[in-house]
Design a protein around this motif. Structure first.
Motif, PDB file in Angstrom:
ATOM      1  N   GLN A  28       0.850  -1.183   0.000  1.00 54.12           N
ATOM      2  CA  GLN A  28       0.000   0.000   0.000  1.00 54.12           C
ATOM      3  C   GLN A  28       0.891   1.240   0.000  1.00 54.12           C
ATOM      4  OE1 GLN A  28      -2.135  -1.000   3.519  1.00 54.12           O
ATOM      5  NE2 GLN A  28      -3.404  -2.513   2.486  1.00 54.12           N
ATOM      6  N   ASP A  29       0.780   2.092   1.000  1.00 49.85           N
ATOM      7  CA  ASP A  29       1.585   3.314   1.069  1.00 49.85           C
ATOM      8  C   ASP A  29       2.724   3.204   2.081  1.00 49.85           C
ATOM      9  OD1 ASP A  29       0.007   4.534  -0.831  1.00 49.85           O
ATOM     10  OD2 ASP A  29      -1.342   5.435   0.625  1.00 49.85           O
ATOM     11  N   TRP A  30       3.208   2.001   2.303  1.00 42.19           N
ATOM     12  CA  TRP A  30       4.253   1.746   3.290  1.00 42.19           C
ATOM     13  C   TRP A  30       5.472   1.124   2.627  1.00 42.19           C
ATOM     14  CZ3 TRP A  30       3.974   2.734   8.589  1.00 42.19           C
ATOM     15  CH2 TRP A  30       2.746   3.220   9.027  1.00 42.19           C
ATOM     16  N   TYR A  31       6.651   1.414   3.208  1.00 38.81           N
ATOM     17  CA  TYR A  31       7.907   0.844   2.750  1.00 38.81           C
ATOM     18  C   TYR A  31       8.680   0.305   3.950  1.00 38.81           C
ATOM     19  CZ  TYR A  31       7.034   3.759  -1.360  1.00 38.81           C
ATOM     20  OH  TYR A  31       6.474   4.343  -2.455  1.00 38.81           O
TER      21      TYR A  31
ATOM     22  N   LEU B  70      11.329   1.820   8.608  1.00 38.77           N
ATOM     23  CA  LEU B  70       9.916   1.767   8.244  1.00 38.77           C
ATOM     24  C   LEU B  70       9.473   3.165   7.816  1.00 38.77           C
ATOM     25  CD1 LEU B  70       7.350   0.000   8.149  1.00 38.77           C
ATOM     26  CD2 LEU B  70       6.912   0.709  10.502  1.00 38.77           C
ATOM     27  N   MET B  71       8.808   3.233   6.664  1.00 42.75           N
ATOM     28  CA  MET B  71       8.353   4.511   6.122  1.00 42.75           C
ATOM     29  C   MET B  71       6.911   4.397   5.653  1.00 42.75           C
ATOM     30  SD  MET B  71      11.788   4.952   3.907  1.00 42.75           S
ATOM     31  CE  MET B  71      12.026   3.192   3.998  1.00 42.75           C
TER      32      MET B  71
ATOM     33  N   GLN C 122       4.981  10.924  -1.346  1.00 41.23           N
ATOM     34  CA  GLN C 122       6.421  10.826  -1.107  1.00 41.23           C
ATOM     35  C   GLN C 122       6.706  10.037   0.167  1.00 41.23           C
ATOM     36  OE1 GLN C 122       8.946  11.895  -3.163  1.00 41.23           O
ATOM     37  NE2 GLN C 122       7.225  12.223  -4.544  1.00 41.23           N
ATOM     38  N   PRO C 123       7.723   9.179   0.162  1.00 44.75           N
ATOM     39  CA  PRO C 123       8.044   8.433   1.380  1.00 44.75           C
ATOM     40  C   PRO C 123       8.542   9.361   2.483  1.00 44.75           C
ATOM     41  CG  PRO C 123       9.726   8.090  -0.291  1.00 44.75           C
ATOM     42  CD  PRO C 123       8.627   8.883  -0.933  1.00 44.75           C
ATOM     43  N   ARG C 124       8.210   8.982   3.727  1.00 46.19           N
ATOM     44  CA  ARG C 124       8.721   9.730   4.882  1.00 46.19           C
ATOM     45  C   ARG C 124       8.983   8.728   6.003  1.00 46.19           C
ATOM     46  NH1 ARG C 124       3.417  12.505   7.726  1.00 46.19           N
ATOM     47  NH2 ARG C 124       2.322  10.540   7.933  1.00 46.19           N
ATOM     48  N   MET C 125       9.969   9.054   6.803  1.00 43.48           N
ATOM     49  CA  MET C 125      10.332   8.196   7.928  1.00 43.48           C
ATOM     50  C   MET C 125       9.209   8.196   8.954  1.00 43.48           C
ATOM     51  SD  MET C 125      13.531   7.158   7.549  1.00 43.48           S
ATOM     52  CE  MET C 125      14.996   7.604   6.672  1.00 43.48           C
ATOM     53  N   VAL C 126       8.908   7.028   9.496  1.00 48.29           N
ATOM     54  CA  VAL C 126       7.978   6.936  10.614  1.00 48.29           C
ATOM     55  C   VAL C 126       8.810   7.219  11.859  1.00 48.29           C
ATOM     56  CG1 VAL C 126       6.443   5.426  11.920  1.00 48.29           C
ATOM     57  CG2 VAL C 126       6.512   5.276   9.426  1.00 48.29           C
ATOM     58  N   PRO C 127       8.431   8.221  12.669  1.00 51.63           N
ATOM     59  CA  PRO C 127       9.243   8.584  13.836  1.00 51.63           C
ATOM     60  C   PRO C 127       9.547   7.378  14.731  1.00 51.63           C
ATOM     61  CG  PRO C 127       7.468  10.152  13.528  1.00 51.63           C
ATOM     62  CD  PRO C 127       7.231   9.029  12.557  1.00 51.63           C
TER      63      PRO C 127
ATOM     64  N   PRO D 218       1.181  -1.826   8.638  1.00 52.19           N
ATOM     65  CA  PRO D 218       0.546  -3.080   8.221  1.00 52.19           C
ATOM     66  C   PRO D 218       1.359  -4.294   8.676  1.00 52.19           C
ATOM     67  CG  PRO D 218       1.379  -1.865   6.311  1.00 52.19           C
ATOM     68  CD  PRO D 218       1.657  -1.032   7.509  1.00 52.19           C
ATOM     69  N   ARG D 219       0.734  -5.170   9.433  1.00 61.87           N
ATOM     70  CA  ARG D 219       1.401  -6.384   9.949  1.00 61.87           C
ATOM     71  C   ARG D 219       1.912  -7.261   8.807  1.00 61.87           C
ATOM     72  NH1 ARG D 219       1.097  -3.731  13.590  1.00 61.87           N
ATOM     73  NH2 ARG D 219       0.430  -4.106  15.709  1.00 61.87           N
ATOM     74  N   GLN D 220       1.169  -7.286   7.731  1.00 65.77           N
ATOM     75  CA  GLN D 220       1.553  -8.124   6.589  1.00 65.77           C
ATOM     76  C   GLN D 220       2.932  -7.707   6.058  1.00 65.77           C
ATOM     77  OE1 GLN D 220      -1.263  -7.944   3.384  1.00 65.77           O
ATOM     78  NE2 GLN D 220      -0.561  -9.854   2.496  1.00 65.77           N
ATOM     79  N   LEU D 221       3.209  -6.422   5.995  1.00 66.64           N
ATOM     80  CA  LEU D 221       4.500  -5.936   5.538  1.00 66.64           C
ATOM     81  C   LEU D 221       5.607  -6.398   6.485  1.00 66.64           C
ATOM     82  CD1 LEU D 221       6.230  -4.205   3.605  1.00 66.64           C
ATOM     83  CD2 LEU D 221       5.695  -2.238   5.068  1.00 66.64           C
TER      84      LEU D 221
END
Length: 160
Positions: free
Chosen positions: A91-94, A109-110, A116-121, A150-153
């Motif tokens: 989805q929208d996660w990396y 995790l982003m 645009q990707p952004r860092m998850v704090p 997302p747990r799946q990621l």
């Protein structure tokens, strides 16, 4: 019969024990630490996960290049040498596994903001996991820092 049972229990107790560490219980086998709980968790994850929607991005894709640039600019000059080993998306996660010349390897995790990707704090893991098994240890850490991810990621992430 009872003597044999006592001898077997004695031998087992002499070679196997559990100890409590900062991050949980660890099995000691003749002085060697083994993450038995992590091994069981990893087997369960591999049996139950569904990675059909998780994609590994190619190095030439726009998303890959945007993630690499974000990581390289995160804490220069040391982060400028970032080399992505694996980049997964859902989805929208990396989720990126990264190596550096001067820093320890990291898992980042982003999510995305306006495409645009952004860092998850605080959802960056870096360092050693020994004696803990790396995959369950890193997954647990990232879930604690980003419960909305997302747990799946995360379950489809296998560190190299």
């Amino acid at each position: 019969m009872y003597v044999l049972l006592i001898v077997i229990v004695g031998v087992m107790l002499n070679h196997f024990s559990f100890s409590q560490k900062e991050n949980g219980w660890i099995l000691n086998v003749d002085g060697r630490e083994i993450d038995a709980i992590g091994m069981a968790q990893e087997k369960w994850v591999k049996l139950t996960r569904n990675c059909s929607q998780v994609k590994q991005l190619e190095a030439k894709s726009d998303s890959y290049l945007a993630v690499q640039k974000l990581i390289q600019e995160y804490s220069p000059p040391s982060s400028e040498s970032a080399h992505i080993i694996k980049l997964l998306t859902l989805q929208d996660w990396y989720l990126a596994e990264v190596e550096f010349k001067e820093l320890l390897p990291a898992v980042v995790l982003m999510d995305t903001d306006k495409g645009q990707p952004r860092m998850v704090p605080h959802a960056i893991w870096s360092g050693e996991t020994h004696p803990w098994l790396a995959a369950p240890f890193i997954r647990k850490y990232l879930i604690s820092k980003a419960p909305q991810s997302p747990r799946q990621l995360l379950t489809c992430f296998d560190p190299l």
